[in-house]
Design a protein around this motif. Structure first.
Motif, PDB file in Angstrom:
ATOM      1  N   PRO A  98       0.820  -1.220   0.000  1.00  0.00           N
ATOM      2  CA  PRO A  98       0.000   0.000   0.000  1.00  0.00           C
ATOM      3  C   PRO A  98       0.856   1.273   0.000  1.00  0.00           C
ATOM      4  O   PRO A  98       0.395   2.312  -0.462  1.00  0.00           O
ATOM      5  N   ARG A 101       2.133   1.530  -3.430  1.00  0.00           N
ATOM      6  CA  ARG A 101       0.942   1.405  -4.280  1.00  0.00           C
ATOM      7  C   ARG A 101       1.213   0.514  -5.487  1.00  0.00           C
ATOM      8  O   ARG A 101       1.102   0.935  -6.649  1.00  0.00           O
ATOM      9  N   LEU A 123      -7.208   0.317  -2.195  1.00  0.00           N
ATOM     10  CA  LEU A 123      -6.595   0.777  -3.445  1.00  0.00           C
ATOM     11  C   LEU A 123      -7.432   0.322  -4.638  1.00  0.00           C
ATOM     12  O   LEU A 123      -8.438  -0.358  -4.491  1.00  0.00           O
ATOM     13  N   PRO A 211      -5.120   5.195  -5.540  1.00  0.00           N
ATOM     14  CA  PRO A 211      -6.036   5.322  -4.403  1.00  0.00           C
ATOM     15  C   PRO A 211      -7.465   5.023  -4.882  1.00  0.00           C
ATOM     16  O   PRO A 211      -7.797   5.316  -6.027  1.00  0.00           O
TER      17      PRO A 211
END
Ligand SMILES: Cc1cc2nc3c(=O)[nH]c(=O)nc-3n(C[C@H](O)[C@H](O)[C@H](O)COP(=O)(O)OP(=O)(O)OC[C@H]3O[C@@H](n4cnc5c(N)ncnc54)[C@H](O)[C@@H]3O)c2cc1C
Length: 451
Positions: A98, A101, A123, A211
């Motif tokens: 995360p 990402r 995500l 995101p």
């Protein structure tokens, strides 16, 4: 069951099978059946793939990589004498970071499963081909698959940071990166994206994640004429939409008869979605734009369930048209300003050949999927083939391309020569020759037999 005569028998019965029923079940893709491959490789690891390709290279046996077999261009149709290499057992999400990402996945992971894993971490993995529930990430990368949200997010390749690939002789290479930026050396990752199993077997993929977006809002707008829908598409391209899809009357009637949704009988319908922070206002404005451009009916989805139902109508376009008879699906992309012209030409072609052609697709990208339906007779099939050729020619004539997202595969390899200039054809052959000098990787796909 394995044959002791095959070089792959040395891999053992877990990794290589020759059971005719099992092999036959892996010989084709969604566009049709393949030939009669002689065996099926079922690797679990990169080392398994490397061992298999080293044997294939040594013994000059053609190998056809395969994900879920949902391809629509014949890329995974295995010719006689080849072996199929299925990635079905390489189906693990290896890492999901995360902070950076990104996710690292094996090629056999089903696209929807990666999207779900990303969602669970807050995500978003955007690529969403219509086959999201069953196609694999490996297949998506190998075809550079698109989908319904390309308008805002782009295609699969836009999310690939790096790859692990096994080359034709069994060498393992890891082009690309895990960093947000990086420009070291040639962009070989990009070269492998969309290579349709002809340059290497992809065994690991590092994808970029975003995101999670705001909840999407959806609108449908019905139009009494194609021209009005086309004018609305133009006007809507300036809006921050994440989806802009179109279905023509033939497709809508087929979807209605399959789902009983009561879509009415408009000439065309647009399906719009926005997922920005102000999505409700964005789709409301888009709805007004549709009305200003002649929409006869505009409906805003009240909640997620209604939104999903509208999306499902679009996802059912191909299955609905398939029910009408034998079918052939085309995939062409034209400049967005030429969509209406393309659809008009398709209508003329359908009338000339006496067949049904439903058109649906990604209006925001100019990427249309004319679906040609016939009665299964030899004459009907011949008419479909003539129509398919005429539509692909029309796309080139309108400044477009022979394939927007399904790939060249075996269906359109002759067309590739008509689209690519001689210099680009020579580059393509040089790349293929350098990476697969014995021509064992998916021969006949993309470049054709002599490629
Ligand atoms: C109902 C339906 C809807 C669809 N909607 C869309 C859509 O919206 N957008 C879109 O782009 N496509 C769509 N498709 C087409 C298809 O799902 C995509 O092309 C998908 O990317 C194929 O994935 P797959 O795992 O099934 O690959 P396969 O069909 O198994 O293989 C496709 C190609 O990739 C190669 N390949 C597969 N895995 C690897 C690997 N690990 N390494 C190297 N090469 C490999 C194969 O050799 C073949 O050439 C749709 C298909 C169906 C049936």
């Amino acid at each position: 069951m394995t044959s002791s005569g095959s070089p792959f028998a040395s891999l053992g019965p877990d990794l290589y099978v020759e059971d005719p029923d099992v092999v036959a079940a892996h010989a084709g893709d969604a566009s049709g059946s393949g030939g009669a491959p002689s065996g099926l490789l079922r690797p679990r690891t990169t080392a398994d793939v490397a061992a298999a390709l080293a044997l294939a290279h040594e013994h000059r046996v053609p190998v056809v990589p395969r994900g879920a077999g949902s391809g629509l261009s014949g890329g995974a149709q295995a010719p006689a004498g080849s072996v199929v290499l299925s990635t079905a057992r390489m189906d693990r999400v290896l890492d999901l970071d995360p902070v950076e990402r990104l996710a690292v996945v094996q090629p056999g992971v089903v696209t929807a499963d990666l999207r779900a894993a990303a969602r669970a971490a807050g995500l978003f993995y955007p690529p969403d081909p219509g086959s999201v529930a069953f196609s694999t990430i490996g297949g998506n990368v190998a075809t550079n698959a698109g989908g319904m949200c390309c308008l805002k997010y782009g295609v699969t390749g836009d999310f690939v940071l790096g790859l692990e690939v096994v080359l034709a002789d069994g060498t393992v290479a890891r082009p690309g990166r895990r960093t947000a930026k990086g420009v070291a050396g040639y962009d070989l990752t990009r070269l492998l994206v969309g290579s349709e199993g002809t340059l290497g077997v992809i065994t690991e993929i590092t994808v970029r994640l975003l995101p999670a977006p705001a909840p999407a809002r959806t609108v449908v707008a019905a139009f009494a004429s194609l021209e009005a829908a086309g004018a609305a598409v133009h006007a809507l391209l300036a809006a921050p939409l994440s989806m802009l899809e179109v279905m023509d009357r033939t497709t809508l009637r087929a979807v209605d008869s399959l789902t009983g949704m009561g879509l009415g009988d408009p000439a065309a319908m647009l399906l719009l979605q926005a997922d920005d922070a102000d999505a409700a206002a964005t789709v409301a404005a888009a709805g007004r734009t549709c009305t200003e451009h002649g929409a006869t009916d505009v409906a805003v989805a009240e909640d997620d369930a209604e939104s999903d139902a509208l999306l499902e109508a679009r996802r059912q376009a191909l299955p609905a048209l398939e029910r009408l008879g034998s079918w052939l699906l085309d995939d062409v992309c034209v400049p967005r300003s030429r969509i209406v012209e393309l659809i008009r030409r398709i209508e003329e072609i359908a009338a000339r050949e006496g067949i049904t052609i439903g058109v649906f697709g990604h209006a925001g990208d100019g990427n249309m999927h004319p679906t040609l339906v016939h009665d299964g007779s030899p004459d009907g099939l011949a008419a479909c083939h003539r129509a398919f050729e005429a539509i692909t020619a029309a796309a080139l004539d309108l400044g477009g391309t022979i394939t927007g997202e399904h790939g060249v595969g075996r269906l359109k390899r002759d067309w590739l020569r008509r689209e690519l200039d001689p210099g680009t054809q020579a580059m393509s052959r040089a790349v293929k020759g350098a990476l697969d000098p014995r021509g064992i990787l998916n021969p006949g796909c993309v470049l054709g037999v002599e490629g």
